[in-house]
Design a protein around this motif. Sequence first.
Motif, short mmCIF file in Angstrom:
data_model
loop_
_atom_site.label_atom_id
_atom_site.label_comp_id
_atom_site.label_asym_id
_atom_site.label_seq_id
_atom_site.Cartn_x
_atom_site.Cartn_y
_atom_site.Cartn_z
N LYS A 1 15.08 -5.29 -8.96
CA LYS A 1 16.46 -4.97 -9.36
C LYS A 1 16.45 -4.06 -10.59
CE LYS A 1 18.65 -9.27 -8.04
NZ LYS A 1 18.65 -10.58 -8.67
N SER A 2 15.26 -3.88 -11.18
CA SER A 2 15.20 -3.14 -12.45
C SER A 2 14.98 -1.65 -12.21
CB SER A 2 14.07 -3.70 -13.30
OG SER A 2 12.81 -3.38 -12.73
N ARG A 3 15.23 -0.86 -13.27
CA ARG A 3 14.90 0.56 -13.23
C ARG A 3 13.42 0.71 -13.55
NH1 ARG A 3 19.35 4.21 -13.42
NH2 ARG A 3 17.71 5.77 -13.15
N PHE B 1 0.87 -1.18 0.00
CA PHE B 1 0.00 0.00 0.00
C PHE B 1 0.91 1.23 0.00
CE2 PHE B 1 -2.79 2.93 2.64
CZ PHE B 1 -3.62 3.25 1.58
N ARG B 2 0.50 2.21 -0.78
CA ARG B 2 1.38 3.36 -0.95
C ARG B 2 0.59 4.66 -0.86
NH1 ARG B 2 6.20 3.20 -4.83
NH2 ARG B 2 6.87 5.29 -4.36
N LEU B 3 1.10 5.61 -0.09
CA LEU B 3 0.51 6.95 -0.02
C LEU B 3 1.51 7.89 -0.68
CD1 LEU B 3 -0.47 6.69 3.76
CD2 LEU B 3 -2.11 6.82 1.89
N PRO C 1 4.16 -4.22 -11.23
CA PRO C 1 4.46 -5.65 -11.38
C PRO C 1 3.36 -6.59 -10.90
CG PRO C 1 6.19 -4.48 -10.13
CD PRO C 1 5.04 -3.54 -10.26
N GLN C 2 2.47 -6.13 -10.01
CA GLN C 2 1.51 -7.03 -9.36
C GLN C 2 0.36 -7.45 -10.29
OE1 GLN C 2 2.69 -4.14 -8.12
NE2 GLN C 2 3.70 -4.64 -6.20
N ILE C 3 -0.74 -7.94 -9.70
CA ILE C 3 -1.91 -8.36 -10.50
C ILE C 3 -2.75 -7.13 -10.86
CG2 ILE C 3 -4.03 -9.75 -10.52
CD1 ILE C 3 -2.58 -11.74 -8.67
C1 LIG Z 1 12.22 1.30 -9.52
C2 LIG Z 1 11.40 0.55 -8.85
C3 LIG Z 1 10.37 1.07 -7.89
C4 LIG Z 1 9.44 -0.12 -7.74
C5 LIG Z 1 10.45 -1.24 -7.71
C6 LIG Z 1 11.28 -0.93 -8.96
O1 LIG Z 1 12.54 -1.56 -8.97
C7 LIG Z 1 10.44 -1.34 -10.19
C8 LIG Z 1 8.92 -1.36 -9.88
C9 LIG Z 1 8.48 -0.20 -8.98
C10 LIG Z 1 7.07 -0.37 -8.42
C11 LIG Z 1 5.95 0.26 -9.25
C12 LIG Z 1 4.60 -0.04 -8.58
C13 LIG Z 1 4.63 0.26 -7.07
O2 LIG Z 1 4.64 1.66 -6.85
C14 LIG Z 1 5.89 -0.36 -6.42
C15 LIG Z 1 5.81 -0.27 -4.88
C16 LIG Z 1 6.07 -1.76 -6.89
O3 LIG Z 1 5.70 -2.79 -6.37
O4 LIG Z 1 6.79 -1.76 -8.08
C17 LIG Z 1 7.12 0.28 -7.05
C18 LIG Z 1 8.49 -0.15 -6.52
C19 LIG Z 1 8.99 0.78 -5.40
O5 LIG Z 1 8.62 1.95 -5.33
O6 LIG Z 1 9.83 0.30 -4.62
#
Ligand SMILES: C=C1C[C@]23C[C@@]1(O)CC[C@H]2[C@@]12CC[C@H](O)[C@@](C)(C(=O)O1)[C@H]2[C@@H]3C(=O)O
Length: 337
Positions: free
Chosen positions: A318-320, A182-184, A210-212
């Motif tokens: 590990k990716s950008r 969960f993100r704010l 990346p999720q569903i």
């Molecule tokens: C650059 C990155 C931030 C992220 C992890 C990653 O290596 C690639 C996926 C990014 C992301 C995007 C969706 C979500 O905001 C998040 C929490 C996720 O699960 O994948 C973020 C990651 C992050 O902010 O750590």
Amino acid sequence: MVVLSQPSLDQLSLIKTCKPATNFSTSIPLIDLSKPAAAAKLVVKACQDFGFFKVINHGVSMELANKLETEAVKFFGLSQSEKNKAGPVKPFGYGSKAIGQNGDIGWIEYILLSTDPKLVAQASFNIAKENPENFRSLVTDYLEAVKKLSYEILELIADGLELKPRNTLRTLLEDEESDSVFRLNHYPPCPELQALSGENLVGFGEHTDPQIISVGRSNTTSGLQISLQEGTWVSVPPDHHSFFVIVGDSLQVMTNGRFKSVKHRVFADGTKSRYSMIYFGGPPLKSKLNALPSLMKAGEQSLYKEFTWEEYKKSAFKSRLGDDRLSLFEASAIAGR
Ligand SMILES: C=C1C[C@]23C[C@@]1(O)CC[C@H]2[C@@]12CC[C@H](O)[C@@](C)(C(=O)O1)[C@H]2[C@@H]3C(=O)O
Ligand SMILES: O=C(O)CCC(=O)C(=O)O
Ligand SMILES: [Fe+2]
């Protein structure tokens, strides 16, 4: 973060700006969940055409959402040194400008939380020092409501795709071991940049989730854009009442490419703060991500290798931000690449 000193202005040069080519004629699908029979077909069409849609009549209490947003506004309004006490984001906590661990930055500050109630309780002590119990209960209640909405959306998808049983997808998020976050987010206004060059400042660079599915809500400040499959960008009109739904990479894999995980990005506004609250629904770490057999036509080949969410997540983290994370998992990808 609102009053910019010279060092802050210097940092702006590190954050990407661009003049966006925006498509104003395409409208974002808006689906009424009070009409489930029609909604199932519309949801599937939106997932195929855009990988994105908005929902109304979603059943999440606006009062609850507003209360949690108010807590987020309070937290982000604290001094930088107070906020830093709730960081760094390893793996959960407060972060500013840095997104992920691999060098991505944006005009953003955020709180990243696990959806595990025990971890929410622990984090609440760092985030809402004056009343951690209030913050904990708001996050817990909000997550319960948004999870319920996410399950409903996954059932509509199953109905629209004629997947049996209809809980095939929802069980992945409902599982006790589901790996969701969960993100704010807060995108502070940046008047200096607008005044200097008229360009847009990237709050959250283009990426897929990346999720569903990701289910989010924002205040009324614009900034979110999605990329159409042909590559043009469309602005998502912001509003307080609807939720937006994002198809993630994992759902693209499970539908063998019928649904596309949508590229999206956020620009900061010149004058107003944007706040967003997003639930990212992921499966348990040990779940295998592969094309759902009942969706495969006779002779259809799987586009992806078989892999677990844990393997995908490790590689994704590990990716950008802007990388095409799924390309490493394509059936045709060279082993070990
Ligand atoms: C650059 C990155 C931030 C992220 C992890 C990653 O290596 C690639 C996926 C990014 C992301 C995007 C969706 C979500 O905001 C998040 C929490 C996720 O699960 O994948 C973020 C990651 C992050 O902010 O750590
Ligand atoms: O803030 C938003 O509206 C979207 C943010 C986003 O894409 C993310 O947190 O992954
Ligand atoms: Fe995202």
